[in-house]
Design an enzyme around this catalytic site. Structure first.
Site: not given
Length: 881
Positions: A315, A357, A720, A724
């Site tokens: 997440e 170019d 978690n 994180d």
């Protein structure tokens, strides 16, 4: 003439005047242009339902209703609300939002808060950065002049340009911008600058004669003038063929307005999201059914399955991606690069083909006097001096060649051009003689006529030649030698003019000179001009090649000049593909030819876009660098479009990145920055996905044999969230130098393979932890201790493994993480250990762990690092980085 901003207006499809073929783009209108160009002037007028005295006002009003205003579409800036909605529509954001809503509906407010905090931070950070970049980018300015001289009912009048209609007769004069696509009916010495459309630096002559049948490229038609070009010299009467969105330039503008195609970065994020969805689709129902059937508490099983779904989803990806891209944008801003679209930074890193170019990129973008040679081909100061006196003293319109000669400002003082040489007379340039002369008198009273012009015309006037300071009769071998020098220079792409003179005694009265005096001249030598290669071009190409970026030249210029410039900068020219060849190729043929060719010349704008798409079809991530109107479709089609601050507005509008310095060396820095950004993004994806996959694999197994949930839902989410948080400092991490040496792309198959090989390693130690908790600490009837033990082991192994997976080298020895990343890793494991004895322990369901546990944990961590390093090393040798 002034300029005005234009707003988009849809072009209706009304009844056409005879012969007028409406089309939605330049390609569709090319047949109409060719037909009109090849017709006699009377026929062309008839086909466009016009007359020699112009349209009547009633006819013009009727056609204005049919065709609409002569206005060019432009890309509207996204409103803040639409940009915000665009960021919210990110597939990963949608996935996380859905999980957050489900958490809220089941009453798990803590999980809801965790998920939505991540979503909001990621979306807001991205929104703010894109708004800043958009405001920094140049706005699209006016591309057409306000008024045009129009003949209606036999009378000339100045009308607002937007009022022009097909069939109108217009007058063109020096300094005018061509207000529409027009067919020349009569012209006197008409020269146009088409550099913005074709990339050619030198003006091109336009005449009223019908175009040859063998000319297929509309931009090469000798009697068609295009909107976007401007008149350098001369005058003309012309009839309007196309206006507004039907013009060649208008079709280019329309082609870049609208939704962009997904880039390789966007596709990569989407593929990764679907990979996670597939994992979730398998894991979550399995966890739900196993726990529901074995524990008979379906609500608890559902909440746990929801926690597993959140745990499997990385997440933090929106935030990690945005922070990385924003950091890259700031780093590039310090290097004088404006990033308009954040995703372009990563595409820079993935780019393996750069199409550019020639004019202004490999070359200086201006004409310079490159050589001044005598008739023997030796450098001659006298040729330079006489050329300077000619350009300095003539009062007519000074063209690009005169400007190049006059750039040698030091000669003004050295020659005392004003004091020592007094101009007596001049014979102006005209396009029939193709030469001009000035007569100057020196301090002794000697009059010298200096003639400069087209080689054939000037040489035909010469009866003598100066060789090594001596004037001798002009023999056939002198003519042959001079012509060979000119052929050699032309073959190298030089524009060559001849220089001749003759000396005459001064007269007492002010003499008057005429064309007849341009005779019996002495051929002095030749001046050759070129748009020269940049000094930095060769080094920049060498550096890009060292980064495994294949450079290809796409230009509207001719193949001779292009090949010469490429050779000067050390770029091999084995095969040149021309626009006329591309026109006849199928998509498959072009894809093969484009991959094999490095130089493409005489291209129309549509050809450049075709080449870009052909290369993309072969799996390349393609960048394009251009600055002209003719580059806009290619800039829009490329994975990353690059223009410069001096580019025309439509080019800057189409681009993703704007360079404040027109240099390929700046591009090299962008490539490296893009790879650093992608390196850190891919670190997060590999670490989070493989670690989460391993944990969820453990959850499925544990759910099958444990009499209780392997971990409480709140513990899964806390684990978690902490993990994180430990990765939020990944954007500060360095990327190994050897990782930057080649393009890096989204390869979902490799990511999936990495997850499948590395993820289960953590499961081995998870199951070892299960064994220790159940049989060493007898947790069969103590779920709280089991939950705590696995929570700590899972958090410690996940956080520690960041430092193994972040590099292909040996962690801590050959490659060390940034100090912020080390600090957050230590902080998170400390917080995890503290939570088991903190005041929050009861709320989270934790209990204190025995001392023996910590000793066994240390041993497991050491074994985990060693095993992961061994598998990682084998994986890299087997499958590559």
């Amino acid at each position: 003439m002034s300029f005005a901003k234009l707003t988009p207006k849809p072009t209706p499809n009304p009844p056409q005047p005879p012969g007028h073929l409406a089309g939605k783009n330049g390609a569709a209108n090319s047949d109409q242009l060719l037909e009109t160009a090849r017709a006699q002037t009377d026929t062309a007028l008839k086909e466009l339902a016009s007359r020699a005295d112009g349209l009547s006002q009633a006819e013009a009003d009727s056609r204005l209703k049919q065709y609409g205003l002569n206005q060019i579409a432009r890309e509207k800036r996204q409103s803040p609300l639409m940009r915000l909605l665009g960021n919210v529509k990110n597939p990963l954001v949608i996935l996380l939002t859905a999980l957050g809503v489900l958490s809220f509906l089941t009453g798990d407010l803590r999980a809801t808060a965790v998920i939505f905090v991540m979503v909001v931070l990621g979306v807001v950070l991205r929104f703010v950065q894109e708004m800043r970049a958009d405001n920094a980018a140049e706005k699209l300015e006016a591309m057409v002049s306000n008024t045009a001289t129009v003949v209606r009912g036999g009378k000339e009048e100045e009308l607002p340009l937007k009022m022009l209609v097909p069939g109108d007769l217009i007058r063109l004069a020096a300094g005018d911008m061509v207000p529409a696509d027009v067919r020349v009916l009569s012209a006197k010495d008409l020269f146009l600058n088409q550099a913005a459309l074709t990339g050619e630096s030198l003006p091109v002559e336009k005449k009223a004669d019908p175009a040859p049948m063998d000319v297929e490229n509309p931009l090469e038609l000798p009697n068609i003038c295009f909107l976007g070009s401007n008149v350098e010299s001369g005058s003309a009467t012309a009839v309007v063929i196309h206006t507004g969105g039907q013009t060649y330039f208008g079709s280019l503008a329309a082609s870049i307005v609208g939704q962009r195609q997904l880039t390789s970065f966007d596709k990569g994020v989407n593929k990764f999201t679907w990979l996670m969805l597939r994992f979730i689709a398998v894991m979550v129902p399995a966890v739900f059914l196993i726990n529901g059937l074995s524990k008979h508490n379906w609500l608890e099983a559902f909440l746990f399955a929801m926690a597993v779904a959140v745990g499997l989803t990385p997440e933090m990806l929106p935030m990690i991606v945005t922070v990385n891209l924003s950091k890259g944008a700031l780093a590039m801003a310090r290097k004088k690069v404006i990033v308009k679209r954040l995703n372009a930074i990563q595409n820079f890193g993935a780019m393996d083909v750069l199409c550019t170019d020639k004019t202004g990129t490999l070359t200086e973008g201006k004409i310079v006097l490159e050589k001044h040679l005598d008739v023997a081909g030796k450098a001659s100061e006298k040729v330079l001096h006489y050329g300077y006196l000619n350009s300095y003293h003539h009062t007519g319109l000074k063209n690009l060649l005169d400007a190049a000669i006059l750039d040698h400002e030091e000669l003004e003082d050295r020659l005392r051009a004003k004091e020592k040489y007094h101009k007596i007379d001049e014979i102006p340039f005209d396009f029939i003689r193709k030469r001009m002369s000035v007569v100057v008198e020196d301090e002794t009273g000697l009059n010298t006529l200096i003639c400069k012009g087209a080689v054939e015309e000037v040489m035909s006037l010469c009866s003598r030649v100066e060789v090594d300071g001596k004037v001798v009769p002009m023999l056939p071998e002198h003519c042959a030698s001079g012509q060979q020098i000119v052929r050699d220079l032309n073959g190298q792409g030089f524009r060559v003019v001849a220089l001749a003179y003759k000396e005459m005694p001064g007269a007492t009265d002010e003499p008057a000179y005429a064309v007849k005096d341009e005779s019996d001249l002495i051929l002095l030598g030749f001046l050759s001009f070129l748009d020269p290669p940049k000094e930095s071009a060769a080094e920049a190409l060498k550096r890009l090649r060292s980064l495994k970026v294949d450079v290809k030249i796409l230009t509207g210029d001719n193949e001779i000049i292009t090949a010469y410039i490429c050779q000067k900068v050390g770029m091999p020219v084995e095969h040149i593909l021309l626009g006329s060849q591309i026109q006849t190729m199928s998509e498959t043929e072009l894809a093969e030819a484009a991959s094999a060719s490095s130089v493409f010349a005489k291209l129309a704008p549509a050809h450049k876009e075709k080449v870009i798409r052909a290369l993309q079809s072969k799996g390349h991530v393609v960048g394009f660098m251009g600055d002209g109107i003719n580059d806009a479709p290619a800039l829009k089609a490329a994975d990353v479009g690059v223009s410069v601050n001096s580019a025309v507005d439509i080019a800057k509008e189409s681009s993703d990145i704007i360079l404040l310095e027109n240099s390929l060396l700046t591009l090299e820095q962008g490539v490296l920055e893009g790879r650093r950004v992608f390196g850190n993004i891919i670190k997060y994806i590999k670490m989070a996905a493989s670690s989460n996959f391993g944990n969820m694999f453990s959850v499925v197994g544990a759910s099958a044999f444990l009499p209780f949930l392997p971990m409480l839902p709140i513990q899964v989410l806390t684990n978690n969230l902490l993990y994180d948080f430990s990765q939020t400092t990944i954007p500060t991490d360095e990327v190994d130098a050897d990782w930057l040496t080649k393009p890096r792309k989204w390869t979902i198959g490799e990511i999936q393979r990495f997850i499948l090989f590395i993820g289960p390693i953590s499961s081995i130690f998870d199951y070892l932890t299960f064994f220790i908790m159940l049989y060493v600490f007898n947790c069969w009837h103590n779920p709280a201790l089991f939950h705590t033990g696995w929570f700590v082991e899972s958090l410690f192994t996940q956080t520690l493994i960041i430092h193994v997976i972040r590099t292909s080298k040996i962690p801590f020895i050959q490659s060390r993480a940034s100090w912020p990343l080390i600090a957050t890793s230590l902080a998170i494991v400390a917080v995890g250990a503290w939570l088991t004895v903190s005041p929050l322990a009861g709320t989270l369901g934790f209990v204190p762990l025995p001392a023996l546990y910590w000793l066994l944990l240390a041993i497991m961590l050491l074994c985990y690092v060693v095993l992961t390093q061994l598998v990682k090393t084998w994986f890299i040798r087997r499958f590559g980085d």
